[in-house]
Design a protein around this motif. Structure first.
Motif, short mmCIF file in Angstrom:
data_model
loop_
_atom_site.label_atom_id
_atom_site.label_comp_id
_atom_site.label_asym_id
_atom_site.label_seq_id
_atom_site.Cartn_x
_atom_site.Cartn_y
_atom_site.Cartn_z
N GLU A 3 0.84 -1.25 -0.12
CA GLU A 3 -0.02 -0.18 -0.17
C GLU A 3 0.85 1.25 0.17
O GLU A 3 1.85 1.20 0.71
CB GLU A 3 -0.96 -0.04 1.10
N VAL A 4 0.60 2.13 -0.68
CA VAL A 4 1.22 3.57 -0.97
C VAL A 4 0.17 4.60 -1.07
O VAL A 4 -0.73 4.70 -1.46
CB VAL A 4 1.71 3.58 -2.23
N ASN A 5 0.40 5.53 0.26
CA ASN A 5 -0.47 6.64 0.43
C ASN A 5 0.14 7.85 -0.51
O ASN A 5 1.32 7.88 -0.75
CB ASN A 5 -0.63 6.90 1.74
N LEU A 6 -0.90 8.60 -0.86
CA LEU A 6 -0.61 9.81 -1.55
C LEU A 6 0.28 10.83 -0.84
O LEU A 6 1.37 11.37 -1.71
CB LEU A 6 -1.76 10.76 -2.14
N ASP A 7 0.25 11.16 0.50
CA ASP A 7 1.32 11.98 1.09
C ASP A 7 2.63 11.26 0.87
O ASP A 7 3.45 11.92 0.90
CB ASP A 7 0.83 12.10 2.45
N LYS A 8 2.92 9.91 1.20
CA LYS A 8 4.20 9.52 1.15
C LYS A 8 4.70 9.56 -0.30
O LYS A 8 6.02 10.03 -0.59
CB LYS A 8 4.16 7.94 1.65
N LEU A 9 4.02 9.30 -1.24
CA LEU A 9 4.45 9.46 -2.76
C LEU A 9 4.64 11.09 -2.79
O LEU A 9 5.71 11.22 -3.57
CB LEU A 9 3.30 9.14 -3.68
N GLN A 10 3.92 12.10 -2.45
CA GLN A 10 4.32 13.31 -2.67
C GLN A 10 5.82 13.83 -1.76
O GLN A 10 6.55 14.49 -2.34
CB GLN A 10 3.24 14.35 -2.00
N ASP A 11 5.90 12.85 -0.52
CA ASP A 11 7.19 12.99 -0.05
C ASP A 11 8.45 12.70 -0.87
O ASP A 11 9.27 13.48 -1.04
CB ASP A 11 7.15 12.48 1.27
N TRP A 12 8.01 11.47 -1.29
CA TRP A 12 9.28 11.01 -2.40
C TRP A 12 9.61 11.87 -3.47
O TRP A 12 10.42 12.00 -4.04
CB TRP A 12 8.90 9.53 -2.95
N ILE A 13 8.33 12.52 -4.14
CA ILE A 13 8.58 13.46 -5.42
C ILE A 13 9.34 14.47 -4.65
O ILE A 13 10.19 15.23 -5.66
CB ILE A 13 7.24 13.90 -5.85
#
Length: 189
Positions: A3-13
């Motif tokens: 599972e991947v949450n959008l907030d974590k994805l934005q942190d990686w970006i």
């Protein structure tokens, strides 16, 4: 599924680990260490939807409705595609090519696909779903499934065949009238 949450994805970006200008696939998510281990797929969840800043183009196995809404609201694109654990391993190893379209079928498509694969040097293609539940999920436009383009206008993603009610009534009437004729025959004898 991982599972991947959008907030974590934005942190990686934001950290520069994932390039939002390129298509984000399971390969990029795993190579950036956003996902620790390879499982049967990746599910994108909508937690932190308000922090998504830029449009992204992403392909994952599953996505929640809030994640789909947030990505499209930001101007991005999301496609859900069927993956297996083995197919994700091959993507990461560079033995497969990621695509958001199913393999075309028909004799006229075999040679062009084989030539393309031979030029690219890839030996394995991504699998398509085989279970009824998976096929229905990826045929559903609400899930942004990669098989949804195969639906005809007004067609349901469900694989169940349903007889239209008007035809069903005609069959019932014919059966009832035939039954009456059969009883009349017995009365005559």
């Amino acid at each position: 599924m991982s599972e991947v949450n959008l907030d974590k994805l934005q942190d990686w970006i934001d950290a520069g680990r994932i390039d939002p200008t390129q298509q984000i696939t399971p390969k990029e998510l795993i190579q950036s260490n956003l996902i620790g281990s390879i499982k049967d797929g990746i599910k994108l969840l909508g937690r932190g939807a308000e922090v998504l800043k830029q449009p992204i183009d992403i392909i994952v196995s599953r996505a929640s409705s809030s994640a789909i809404e947030a990505i499209e609201k930001a101007g991005g694109k999301i496609v859900t595609r069927y993956y297996t654990k083995q197919s994700i391993k091959r993507l990461v190893q560079g033995k497969s090519m990621n695509t958001d379209l199913p393999l075309p079928y028909g004799a006229e498509h075999v040679q062009p696909v084989l030539e393309q694969v031979r030029k690219a040097g890839f030996f394995y293609r991504l699998p398509d779903p085989t279970s009824r539940w998976d096929v229905e999920y990826y045929r559903d436009p609400a899930h942004r499934g990669y098989l949804s383009h195969k639906l005809q206008p007004g067609e349901s993603p469900s694989l169940f065949f349903r007889v239209p009610p008007s035809k069903l009534k005609k069959k019932v009437k014919k059966a009832a009238s035939k039954k009456k004729e059969d009883t009349k025959l017995w009365e005559k004898l």
